[in-house]
Design a protein around this motif. Sequence first.
Motif, short mmCIF file in Angstrom:
data_model
loop_
_atom_site.label_atom_id
_atom_site.label_comp_id
_atom_site.label_asym_id
_atom_site.label_seq_id
_atom_site.Cartn_x
_atom_site.Cartn_y
_atom_site.Cartn_z
N UNK A 111 39.43 -18.35 -36.93
CA UNK A 111 39.45 -18.88 -38.31
C UNK A 111 39.30 -20.39 -38.33
N UNK A 112 39.78 -21.04 -37.25
CA UNK A 112 39.78 -22.51 -37.21
C UNK A 112 38.62 -23.10 -36.43
N UNK A 113 37.66 -22.29 -36.07
CA UNK A 113 36.50 -22.82 -35.34
C UNK A 113 36.85 -23.27 -33.94
N UNK A 114 37.80 -22.59 -33.30
CA UNK A 114 38.35 -23.03 -32.02
C UNK A 114 37.50 -22.69 -30.81
N UNK A 115 38.21 -22.71 -29.70
CA UNK A 115 37.59 -22.55 -28.38
C UNK A 115 36.91 -21.20 -28.17
N UNK A 116 37.31 -20.20 -28.94
CA UNK A 116 36.77 -18.85 -28.72
C UNK A 116 35.24 -18.85 -28.86
N UNK A 117 34.72 -19.73 -29.71
CA UNK A 117 33.26 -19.73 -29.91
C UNK A 117 32.53 -20.13 -28.63
N UNK A 118 33.15 -21.04 -27.88
CA UNK A 118 32.54 -21.45 -26.61
C UNK A 118 32.55 -20.27 -25.63
N UNK A 119 33.67 -19.55 -25.61
CA UNK A 119 33.77 -18.38 -24.71
C UNK A 119 32.74 -17.32 -25.13
N UNK A 120 32.60 -17.10 -26.43
CA UNK A 120 31.61 -16.11 -26.90
C UNK A 120 30.21 -16.51 -26.40
N UNK A 121 29.90 -17.80 -26.50
CA UNK A 121 28.58 -18.27 -26.02
C UNK A 121 28.44 -18.08 -24.52
N UNK A 122 29.50 -18.40 -23.80
CA UNK A 122 29.45 -18.25 -22.33
C UNK A 122 29.17 -16.79 -21.96
N UNK A 123 29.87 -15.88 -22.60
CA UNK A 123 29.70 -14.45 -22.28
C UNK A 123 28.28 -14.00 -22.58
#
Length: 304
Positions: free
Chosen positions: A116-128
């Motif tokens: 919801x906060x635009x956090x680190x998960x987006x980087x992990x999603x891209x890495x995967x």
Amino acid sequence: MNSKKSALERITPFIYGTTRLGDDKIPFEERLRTARAAMNSGLWFHTSRAYGNALEVLAKAFSENPERIPKLIIKIGWNNINQLRGVIEENLKPLGLEGMQLGQLCMEGELAEDFANGGNCYKIFSDLKAEGLVQGYAVEVFPWTSDAPLRALRAGYTKGIVDGFIFYLNPLQRFAANELWDEITGRNENIIAMRTVSGGNIYKLRDEPGYAWKEYLQKRAAAAAPIFEKSGVKNWTEFCVRFAFSFKQVKATVGSTAKIENLNEFLSAKENIIPLPEEIVKEFEALHYKWSDEFDIHAERWSL
Ligand SMILES: NC(=O)c1ccc[n+]([C@@H]2O[C@H](COP(=O)([O-])OP(=O)(O)OC[C@H]3O[C@@H](n4cnc5c(N)ncnc54)[C@H](OP(=O)(O)O)[C@@H]3O)[C@@H](O)[C@H]2O)c1
């Protein structure tokens, strides 16, 4: 929406859901036969480690016919980003696969907040994605998890990484809460509609005690039956597939069966899908708004 090529580009309008392949009351061989038939028809599949031994049925079917291995949507998540790789592995390993077409992001707690906060998960999603483990993402939505996707969508964080939203969307259920539904449809985001036939035949849901797994579904079947009858469509499966595709954002509907004859019903319903008449859809839309506000969003988490 994503301007790059979407992972949903070649999605099949009907996706074979594999819950029923995990039902160990049905002989393994019988479930295997249905899995083979679904594979031979070229459908995408939807699966999860949570569906009993469905992955073992699939592993067997895949090893027999590697040329026919379907594109897969797999549930991944859950509470924090460190769990993602483990969850991916526990699904792919038994199947002997290197990657999946679509990760269904099931997010709660810390992970939902990060999303919801635009956090680190987006980087992990891209890495995967870069590693080829996941080709794209669909965000799972329930009435009680609608807030995080709503915030992420409004803030623009999902752009370029999320290919669509996946939730129960069938005549009896629309599990994106009203505000999120308006946002998803208003922005023309892709939708994958789950539970094609709402859990079974409408008359069984309405009339057979205990068939609907919750009382609210029995009541909704009773409210829906006259609208279904008014439509003039004779077959519930056909009606439901057409219902899903009455929303232009819907790219596919996910249904499950352990039986070849019911699979065949889904297969014939997916040919030449014609949206339902507008007035029929409007009646259901009005019910969905009402059911969502009056019941779904107040329900205890995971109780529906
Ligand atoms: N959170 C999630 O990710 C989530 C939650 C729910 C569902 N799903 C996905 O969506 C898929 C479908 O969901 P679902 O199984 O709950 O709902 P569904 O497809 O609406 O209903 C399946 C039920 O309907 C019966 N059925 C299927 N075709 C029929 C037909 N032509 N006539 C009469 N009965 C029929 C099946 O019984 P038979 O096997 O006897 O045919 C089964 O009991 C799941 O397999 C799963 O992949 C995902």
